[in-house]
Scaffold this motif. Sequence first.
Motif, PDB file in Angstrom:
ATOM      1  N   MET A  73      -3.856   3.994  -2.828  1.00  0.00           N
ATOM      2  CA  MET A  73      -3.154   2.739  -3.691  1.00  0.00           C
ATOM      3  C   MET A  73      -2.239   1.453  -3.413  1.00  0.00           C
ATOM      4  SD  MET A  73      -1.581   5.604  -7.172  1.00  0.00           S
ATOM      5  CE  MET A  73      -2.190   4.641  -8.162  1.00  0.00           C
ATOM      6  N   ARG A  74      -2.763   0.567  -4.147  1.00  0.00           N
ATOM      7  CA  ARG A  74      -2.371  -0.710  -3.364  1.00  0.00           C
ATOM      8  C   ARG A  74      -2.045  -1.777  -4.776  1.00  0.00           C
ATOM      9  NH1 ARG A  74      -5.385  -4.700  -5.834  1.00  0.00           N
ATOM     10  NH2 ARG A  74      -7.984  -4.235  -5.608  1.00  0.00           N
ATOM     11  N   ILE A  75      -1.484  -2.463  -4.525  1.00  0.00           N
ATOM     12  CA  ILE A  75      -1.381  -4.052  -5.475  1.00  0.00           C
ATOM     13  C   ILE A  75      -0.924  -5.288  -4.520  1.00  0.00           C
ATOM     14  CG2 ILE A  75       1.073  -3.873  -5.467  1.00  0.00           C
ATOM     15  CD1 ILE A  75       1.103  -4.298  -8.537  1.00  0.00           C
ATOM     16  N   LEU A  76      -2.092  -6.176  -5.376  1.00  0.00           N
ATOM     17  CA  LEU A  76      -1.895  -7.027  -4.072  1.00  0.00           C
ATOM     18  C   LEU A  76      -0.140  -8.394  -5.542  1.00  0.00           C
ATOM     19  CD1 LEU A  76      -5.875  -7.926  -4.022  1.00  0.00           C
ATOM     20  CD2 LEU A  76      -4.002  -7.408  -2.123  1.00  0.00           C
ATOM     21  N   ASP A 135       2.910  12.849 -11.645  1.00  0.00           N
ATOM     22  CA  ASP A 135       3.520  11.243 -12.601  1.00  0.00           C
ATOM     23  C   ASP A 135       3.604  10.404 -11.831  1.00  0.00           C
ATOM     24  OD1 ASP A 135       4.377  13.460 -14.422  1.00  0.00           O
ATOM     25  OD2 ASP A 135       6.497  14.663 -13.712  1.00  0.00           O
ATOM     26  N   ALA A 136       3.924  11.035 -10.609  1.00  0.00           N
ATOM     27  CA  ALA A 136       4.163   9.778  -9.850  1.00  0.00           C
ATOM     28  C   ALA A 136       2.775   8.513  -9.641  1.00  0.00           C
ATOM     29  CB  ALA A 136       4.209  10.000  -8.266  1.00  0.00           C
ATOM     30  N   LEU A 137       1.351   9.605  -9.502  1.00  0.00           N
ATOM     31  CA  LEU A 137      -0.068   8.770  -9.813  1.00  0.00           C
ATOM     32  C   LEU A 137       0.338   7.474 -10.993  1.00  0.00           C
ATOM     33  CD1 LEU A 137      -2.388  11.718  -8.601  1.00  0.00           C
ATOM     34  CD2 LEU A 137      -1.687   9.316  -7.555  1.00  0.00           C
ATOM     35  N   GLU A 138       0.562   8.447 -12.281  1.00  0.00           N
ATOM     36  CA  GLU A 138       0.636   7.619 -13.445  1.00  0.00           C
ATOM     37  C   GLU A 138       1.366   6.619 -13.725  1.00  0.00           C
ATOM     38  OE1 GLU A 138       0.931  10.451 -16.528  1.00  0.00           O
ATOM     39  OE2 GLU A 138      -0.845  11.216 -16.522  1.00  0.00           O
ATOM     40  N   PHE A 139       2.522   6.696 -13.046  1.00  0.00           N
ATOM     41  CA  PHE A 139       4.144   6.002 -12.693  1.00  0.00           C
ATOM     42  C   PHE A 139       2.754   4.195 -12.092  1.00  0.00           C
ATOM     43  CE2 PHE A 139       6.923   3.645 -10.048  1.00  0.00           C
ATOM     44  CZ  PHE A 139       7.710   2.677 -11.649  1.00  0.00           C
ATOM     45  N   TYR A 140       2.110   4.851 -10.993  1.00  0.00           N
ATOM     46  CA  TYR A 140       1.968   3.306  -9.850  1.00  0.00           C
ATOM     47  C   TYR A 140       1.108   3.113 -10.806  1.00  0.00           C
ATOM     48  CZ  TYR A 140       5.048   5.055  -6.166  1.00  0.00           C
ATOM     49  OH  TYR A 140       6.044   5.563  -6.105  1.00  0.00           O
ATOM     50  N   ILE A 163       2.220   0.828 -13.631  1.00  0.00           N
ATOM     51  CA  ILE A 163       2.841  -0.706 -13.012  1.00  0.00           C
ATOM     52  C   ILE A 163       1.992  -1.365 -12.340  1.00  0.00           C
ATOM     53  CG2 ILE A 163       4.996   0.470 -13.117  1.00  0.00           C
ATOM     54  CD1 ILE A 163       5.202  -0.321  -9.900  1.00  0.00           C
ATOM     55  N   GLY A 164       0.400  -1.052 -12.345  1.00  0.00           N
ATOM     56  CA  GLY A 164      -0.749  -2.377 -11.741  1.00  0.00           C
ATOM     57  C   GLY A 164      -1.044  -1.734 -10.523  1.00  0.00           C
ATOM     58  N   PHE A 165      -0.498  -0.470  -9.953  1.00  0.00           N
ATOM     59  CA  PHE A 165      -1.115  -0.083  -8.788  1.00  0.00           C
ATOM     60  C   PHE A 165      -3.093   0.241  -8.921  1.00  0.00           C
ATOM     61  CE2 PHE A 165       2.881   0.212  -7.000  1.00  0.00           C
ATOM     62  CZ  PHE A 165       3.001  -0.343  -5.393  1.00  0.00           C
ATOM     63  N   LYS A 166      -3.200  -0.021  -8.239  1.00  0.00           N
ATOM     64  CA  LYS A 166      -4.331  -0.050  -7.535  1.00  0.00           C
ATOM     65  C   LYS A 166      -5.365   1.179  -7.100  1.00  0.00           C
ATOM     66  CE  LYS A 166      -6.561  -3.863 -10.237  1.00  0.00           C
ATOM     67  NZ  LYS A 166      -6.980  -4.645  -9.848  1.00  0.00           N
ATOM     68  N   GLN A 167      -5.957   2.739  -6.793  1.00  0.00           N
ATOM     69  CA  GLN A 167      -6.951   3.587  -6.173  1.00  0.00           C
ATOM     70  C   GLN A 167      -7.365   2.734  -5.496  1.00  0.00           C
ATOM     71  OE1 GLN A 167      -7.736   7.625  -7.700  1.00  0.00           O
ATOM     72  NE2 GLN A 167      -9.708   7.005  -6.235  1.00  0.00           N
ATOM     73  N   GLU A 168      -7.872   2.798  -3.680  1.00  0.00           N
ATOM     74  CA  GLU A 168      -8.126   2.540  -3.316  1.00  0.00           C
ATOM     75  C   GLU A 168      -9.359   3.461  -2.732  1.00  0.00           C
ATOM     76  OE1 GLU A 168      -7.457  -1.379  -1.126  1.00  0.00           O
ATOM     77  OE2 GLU A 168      -5.736   0.105  -0.361  1.00  0.00           O
ATOM     78  N   SER A 186       1.010  -1.379   0.129  1.00  0.00           N
ATOM     79  CA  SER A 186       0.164   0.164  -0.146  1.00  0.00           C
ATOM     80  C   SER A 186       0.889   1.089   0.232  1.00  0.00           C
ATOM     81  CB  SER A 186      -0.773  -0.013   1.182  1.00  0.00           C
ATOM     82  OG  SER A 186      -1.680  -1.079   0.920  1.00  0.00           O
ATOM     83  N   ILE A 187       0.350   2.436  -0.835  1.00  0.00           N
ATOM     84  CA  ILE A 187       1.365   4.103  -0.318  1.00  0.00           C
ATOM     85  C   ILE A 187      -0.055   4.978  -0.855  1.00  0.00           C
ATOM     86  CG2 ILE A 187       2.956   2.837  -2.063  1.00  0.00           C
ATOM     87  CD1 ILE A 187       1.613   3.903  -4.490  1.00  0.00           C
ATOM     88  N   GLY A 188       0.726   5.880  -0.585  1.00  0.00           N
ATOM     89  CA  GLY A 188      -0.061   7.171  -0.178  1.00  0.00           C
ATOM     90  C   GLY A 188       0.562   8.075  -1.223  1.00  0.00           C
ATOM     91  N   VAL A 189      -0.122   8.741  -2.318  1.00  0.00           N
ATOM     92  CA  VAL A 189       0.371   9.272  -3.081  1.00  0.00           C
ATOM     93  C   VAL A 189      -0.421  10.625  -3.041  1.00  0.00           C
ATOM     94  CG1 VAL A 189       0.831  10.016  -5.513  1.00  0.00           C
ATOM     95  CG2 VAL A 189       1.396   7.783  -5.169  1.00  0.00           C
ATOM     96  N   VAL A 190       0.554  11.962  -3.206  1.00  0.00           N
ATOM     97  CA  VAL A 190      -0.316  13.380  -2.904  1.00  0.00           C
ATOM     98  C   VAL A 190      -0.525  13.431  -4.694  1.00  0.00           C
ATOM     99  CG1 VAL A 190       0.082  16.093  -3.366  1.00  0.00           C
ATOM    100  CG2 VAL A 190       1.254  14.016  -1.574  1.00  0.00           C
ATOM    101  N   GLY A 191      -1.958  13.991  -4.029  1.00  0.00           N
ATOM    102  CA  GLY A 191      -2.914  14.256  -5.905  1.00  0.00           C
ATOM    103  C   GLY A 191      -2.109  15.102  -6.353  1.00  0.00           C
ATOM    104  N   LEU A 192      -1.577  16.150  -6.105  1.00  0.00           N
ATOM    105  CA  LEU A 192      -0.427  17.064  -7.391  1.00  0.00           C
ATOM    106  C   LEU A 192       0.729  16.159  -7.428  1.00  0.00           C
ATOM    107  CD1 LEU A 192       0.175  20.389  -4.580  1.00  0.00           C
ATOM    108  CD2 LEU A 192      -1.517  19.577  -6.988  1.00  0.00           C
ATOM    109  N   ASN A 193       0.800  15.307  -7.294  1.00  0.00           N
ATOM    110  CA  ASN A 193       1.849  13.952  -8.469  1.00  0.00           C
ATOM    111  C   ASN A 193       1.299  13.427  -9.511  1.00  0.00           C
ATOM    112  OD1 ASN A 193       4.491  13.058  -8.824  1.00  0.00           O
ATOM    113  ND2 ASN A 193       5.043  12.497  -6.557  1.00  0.00           N
TER     114      ASN A 193
END
Length: 61
Positions: A53-56, A21-26, A29-34, A12-19
């Motif tokens: 976000m999270r990935i299993l 580039d990071a949101l698109e990258f995650y 690579i398969g992360f999904k918004q929770e 699980s990760i937390g990403v600042v919405g302003l970022n």
Amino acid sequence: MAFHEYEMHRISIGVVGLNIDALEFYKKIGFKQEGILEEAYYYNDEYSDFIMMRILSQEWK
């Protein structure tokens, strides 16, 4: 490494919405918004959402 070497089931990760580039990258690579913590991040006189976000392990490519 997390899934293979450490045999983790979930990351699980937390990403600042302003970022954007990071949101698109995650997402790429398969992360999904929770969830979204609305206006939970404050920087330079501006509020931003905090995106959870999270990935299993079975979703990892």
